[in-house]
Design a protein around this motif. Sequence first.
Motif, PDB file in Angstrom:
ATOM      1  N   GLY A 241       0.800  -1.221   0.000  1.00 23.90           N
ATOM      2  CA  GLY A 241       0.000   0.000   0.000  1.00 23.90           C
ATOM      3  C   GLY A 241       0.830   1.265   0.000  1.00 23.90           C
ATOM      4  N   ASP A 242       2.147   1.141  -0.148  1.00 22.68           N
ATOM      5  CA  ASP A 242       3.018   2.322  -0.215  1.00 22.68           C
ATOM      6  C   ASP A 242       4.221   2.018  -1.099  1.00 22.68           C
ATOM      7  N   THR A 259       1.197   3.987  -4.294  1.00 26.50           N
ATOM      8  CA  THR A 259      -0.025   3.202  -4.199  1.00 26.50           C
ATOM      9  C   THR A 259      -0.879   3.623  -2.994  1.00 26.50           C
ATOM     10  N   LYS A 260      -0.362   4.505  -2.156  1.00 23.70           N
ATOM     11  CA  LYS A 260      -1.175   5.086  -1.087  1.00 23.70           C
ATOM     12  C   LYS A 260      -2.406   5.806  -1.641  1.00 23.70           C
ATOM     13  N   GLY A 265      -7.744  -0.585  -1.621  1.00 22.01           N
ATOM     14  CA  GLY A 265      -6.492  -1.299  -1.529  1.00 22.01           C
ATOM     15  C   GLY A 265      -6.594  -2.729  -2.026  1.00 22.01           C
ATOM     16  N   THR A 287      -4.463  -3.318 -10.175  1.00 18.75           N
ATOM     17  CA  THR A 287      -5.012  -2.468  -9.126  1.00 18.75           C
ATOM     18  C   THR A 287      -5.286  -1.031  -9.550  1.00 18.75           C
TER      19      THR A 287
END
Length: 326
Positions: A241-242, A259-260, A265, A287
């Motif tokens: 997620g980052d 991706t934050k 998520g 994603t």
Amino acid sequence: MATLAQPAGPFALGTFSPAAGEPFPGLLAKGRVLDLRRALAWAPSEVRAVLERWEETLPVLHSLADEDALDWQPLEGLRVHAPLQPRQIFQSGANYRQHVIDLEVAHRSPDDPRTVEEARAEIAAVMDRRAAEDLPYVFVGLPSTVAGPYDDVVLPSWAEQPDWELELAAVIAKPTHRVSVGEALEQVAGYTIANDLTDRATVFRRDMKAIGTDWLRCKNAPGFTPLGPWLVPAGSVADPGDLRVTLTLNGETMQDESTKDMLFGIARLVSYISQTARLLPGDLVLTGSPAGNGIHWGRLLRDGDVMEGSITGLGVQRTRCVEESE
């Protein structure tokens, strides 16, 4: 051409071939490659077969990566293919907050009374509500679009507005159906890079507007999903997620976002997809793509363009665009 860049963690998986030879599933560690058909007792013919026995094989792969007295080959000189061939590809759309805000602002009506700042603030509030209360937007792509991370991208003669969309792709480890958000990441074997190419001119049906989008036409030309170079195990990615998602076009940075910025998520995407579909080992969950697509810059892909896409710890793919020959 293979790159010697080492991905995050002690090893990664990939598909390789010698200059003249058949592709094989390989373990990449310390800039060298081990043929898993010979290293594993059950001789998997492809990376997807490794994923089908992921839980029992993962500890073995860790052990092999530390063994020097094996028949390793230098990565340099091997051809690098897409790391695996999925059976299903699930693609998430409109999943980056900044990207959606930029698109909404850019496509405001000419008589919209709001200032740009007011419009951005209102759209941002809508995005935040969507992330909290709504469902992801997911559609399905064809496995025949998958190409290698260094292969040329053939631009179809009919594609008027071919565009890039660099994305983090989660790779499924085991059959997954109706999994909870809390358990969803346990279904992910690892991560790789996908460039989910799109012809913007054919996203919407011009002849039958009531039908809406035409994902077959705009996204499923052969080679429209350059994939890889590596499959990096989930345990080597500290926080999916980052991660930084970056794409350059002819050396100029076009996409550069964390991706934050995702609205939904990975866990929510996998769980949502699994409520309807049964995911299988090796399936891809794309994603979404961050801000900075060609349609935003007013610069679409053309013959001779070179794209380089990277995501933190997952390596770099490099593809050249060529016009379809007559």
